[in-house]
Scaffold this motif. Structure first.
Motif, mmCIF file in Angstrom:
data_model
loop_
_atom_site.group_PDB
_atom_site.id
_atom_site.type_symbol
_atom_site.label_atom_id
_atom_site.label_comp_id
_atom_site.label_asym_id
_atom_site.label_seq_id
_atom_site.Cartn_x
_atom_site.Cartn_y
_atom_site.Cartn_z
ATOM 1 N N LEU A 13 -13.325 -12.228 42.540
ATOM 2 C CA LEU A 13 -14.071 -11.181 41.820
ATOM 3 C C LEU A 13 -14.971 -11.772 40.732
ATOM 4 O O LEU A 13 -16.080 -11.289 40.506
ATOM 5 C CB LEU A 13 -13.096 -10.160 41.229
ATOM 6 N N ILE A 14 -14.507 -12.807 40.074
ATOM 7 C CA ILE A 14 -15.353 -13.457 39.061
ATOM 8 C C ILE A 14 -16.560 -14.116 39.731
ATOM 9 O O ILE A 14 -17.690 -14.006 39.252
ATOM 10 C CB ILE A 14 -14.529 -14.456 38.221
ATOM 11 N N ALA A 15 -16.337 -14.780 40.855
ATOM 12 C CA ALA A 15 -17.458 -15.384 41.593
ATOM 13 C C ALA A 15 -18.424 -14.299 42.054
ATOM 14 O O ALA A 15 -19.656 -14.461 41.974
ATOM 15 C CB ALA A 15 -16.929 -16.187 42.779
ATOM 16 N N ALA A 16 -17.886 -13.172 42.529
ATOM 17 C CA ALA A 16 -18.745 -12.060 42.967
ATOM 18 C C ALA A 16 -19.549 -11.513 41.798
ATOM 19 O O ALA A 16 -20.732 -11.174 41.949
ATOM 20 C CB ALA A 16 -17.897 -10.959 43.597
ATOM 21 N N SER A 17 -18.950 -11.438 40.615
ATOM 22 C CA SER A 17 -19.686 -10.920 39.456
ATOM 23 C C SER A 17 -20.844 -11.843 39.083
ATOM 24 O O SER A 17 -21.935 -11.378 38.751
ATOM 25 C CB SER A 17 -18.757 -10.715 38.265
ATOM 26 N N LEU A 19 -22.448 -13.831 41.165
ATOM 27 C CA LEU A 19 -23.446 -13.650 42.219
ATOM 28 C C LEU A 19 -24.223 -12.356 42.016
ATOM 29 O O LEU A 19 -25.450 -12.325 42.184
ATOM 30 C CB LEU A 19 -22.764 -13.663 43.588
ATOM 31 N N LEU A 20 -23.546 -11.289 41.631
ATOM 32 C CA LEU A 20 -24.218 -10.010 41.401
ATOM 33 C C LEU A 20 -25.176 -10.076 40.214
ATOM 34 O O LEU A 20 -26.192 -9.376 40.196
ATOM 35 C CB LEU A 20 -23.185 -8.897 41.206
ATOM 36 N N ILE A 21 -24.871 -10.913 39.236
ATOM 37 C CA ILE A 21 -25.799 -11.096 38.105
ATOM 38 C C ILE A 21 -27.121 -11.661 38.619
ATOM 39 O O ILE A 21 -28.201 -11.219 38.226
ATOM 40 C CB ILE A 21 -25.183 -12.010 37.020
ATOM 41 N N ALA A 37 -21.374 -5.763 38.841
ATOM 42 C CA ALA A 37 -21.011 -7.097 38.333
ATOM 43 C C ALA A 37 -20.000 -6.983 37.200
ATOM 44 O O ALA A 37 -19.028 -7.753 37.131
ATOM 45 C CB ALA A 37 -22.263 -7.834 37.863
ATOM 46 N N THR A 38 -20.207 -6.014 36.328
ATOM 47 C CA THR A 38 -19.271 -5.802 35.219
ATOM 48 C C THR A 38 -17.896 -5.397 35.745
ATOM 49 O O THR A 38 -16.860 -5.891 35.277
ATOM 50 C CB THR A 38 -19.816 -4.728 34.256
ATOM 51 N N GLY A 39 -17.896 -4.504 36.730
ATOM 52 C CA GLY A 39 -16.635 -4.082 37.327
ATOM 53 C C GLY A 39 -15.891 -5.243 37.973
ATOM 54 O O GLY A 39 -14.674 -5.384 37.826
#
Length: 168
Positions: A13-17, A19-21, A37-39
């Protein structure tokens, strides 16, 4: 949920956040991707703290350090992307080249006028109208007043100014 699963979910989830940034910078979404990304960041930190406090602190540290760094890098790269250039109002390379070529053709057209003869249409006092090669142009006389109907020769031709000398 198993202890190892929480670790993998947290890191994922941290990696996904992160990437979403990056995606948020390149895809206009009105902030929806930022919310996602925050979620992901909050969910990732929660999973890591549930796994182990040390992993939770590591996860938060990653978010605090890499979040702004990733966002900064994405903003640095953004102006060189097609959507960044479009939003900044920069012209595509093809359009810039076409305008450059059009400018060269215009300059060559005026350079070809130097030495040509024409006829004064309206008195040059010292500015008036001359006809050169079947076209009318505003012109500036180098010698002051020149009467309508007189022959003139072009001594300088630029898009902003044409200078003529009396006596073809």
């Amino acid at each position: 949920m198993g202890d190892e699963a929480l670790l993998f979910w947290g890191l994922g989830l941290i990696a996904a956040s992160l990437l979403l940034i990056v995606v948020e910078v390149f895809v206009p979404s009105g902030g929806l991707i930022s919310l996602a990304a925050t979620g992901c960041a909050i969910g990732g930190a929660y999973c890591l703290f549930r796994h182990d406090t040390v992993w939770g602190i590591i996860g938060l540290s990653i978010l605090v350090v890499l979040g702004p760094a990733v966002f900064s890098f994405a903003l640095k790269v953004w102006p060189s992307t097609p959507i960044g250039r479009k939003m900044l109002g920069e012209k595509p390379a093809e359009q810039v080249e076409a305008e450059r070529l059009a400018g060269e053709r215009e300059r060559d057209k005026y350079l070809a006028m130097i030495g040509q003869e024409g006829v004064v249409v309206s008195d040059l006092r010292p500015i008036g109208t001359v006809q050169i090669g079947g076209k009318r142009y505003d012109a500036l006389s180098e010698a002051g007043f020149v009467r309508a109907g007189s022959r003139v020769r072009v001594t300088l031709a630029e898009p902003s100014q044409i200078k003529v000398r009396a006596g073809g």
